[in-house]
Design a protein around this motif. Sequence first.
Motif, short mmCIF file in Angstrom:
data_model
loop_
_atom_site.label_atom_id
_atom_site.label_comp_id
_atom_site.label_asym_id
_atom_site.label_seq_id
_atom_site.Cartn_x
_atom_site.Cartn_y
_atom_site.Cartn_z
N ILE A 4 4.55 4.25 3.25
CA ILE A 4 4.25 4.71 1.62
C ILE A 4 3.48 3.48 0.81
O ILE A 4 2.10 3.65 0.65
CB ILE A 4 5.51 4.85 0.62
N GLU A 5 3.78 2.28 1.88
CA GLU A 5 3.48 0.96 1.13
C GLU A 5 1.81 0.90 1.62
O GLU A 5 0.68 0.09 1.14
CB GLU A 5 4.53 -0.14 1.20
N ASN A 8 -0.30 2.58 0.02
CA ASN A 8 -0.56 2.46 -1.04
C ASN A 8 -1.64 2.10 -0.94
O ASN A 8 -2.52 1.23 -1.88
CB ASN A 8 0.51 1.96 -2.45
N THR A 67 4.53 7.17 -8.12
CA THR A 67 4.83 7.70 -6.92
C THR A 67 5.94 8.69 -6.81
O THR A 67 6.74 7.82 -7.43
CB THR A 67 4.98 6.58 -5.60
N GLN A 102 8.30 10.31 -4.97
CA GLN A 102 9.95 10.71 -3.71
C GLN A 102 10.76 11.63 -3.34
O GLN A 102 11.74 11.43 -2.57
CB GLN A 102 9.44 9.37 -2.26
N VAL A 132 5.30 13.43 0.03
CA VAL A 132 5.18 12.29 -1.09
C VAL A 132 4.01 12.28 -2.42
O VAL A 132 3.22 13.58 -1.71
CB VAL A 132 4.68 10.47 -0.62
N SER A 192 1.84 11.37 -5.41
CA SER A 192 1.67 10.24 -6.05
C SER A 192 -0.01 10.94 -7.45
O SER A 192 -0.50 11.39 -6.71
CB SER A 192 0.72 8.81 -4.98
#
Length: 104
Positions: A26-27, A30, A43, A45, A67, A69
Amino acid sequence: MIALQDYELMYILNFENGEESIPALIEKVNNMITRYGGEITETNQSAPWGRRRLAYLIGKHQEGYYVLSNLKIDPAQVLELEHDMRISEDIIRHLFIKLEVAKK
């Protein structure tokens, strides 16, 4: 000044490396967004997202981590971002949806 547009981004992460790899993935997504000048506003999840069985096989994948966002990004950068997401082995599928802001 560049006018940023609101988008919703749904993506499914490759779940092969287990639950512990998800925060790093996820990072990574991002960081892709911010590299193209985007701002992540939210975000999500948690339920109903997260680890789920896919409705059909995507490649060899039977499960994925969903996910959702919300972000703001220059519309001219979306194609470049989509290209990076498409070639990433960590992202099984993704979908950008342009959000219309209500006019006052």
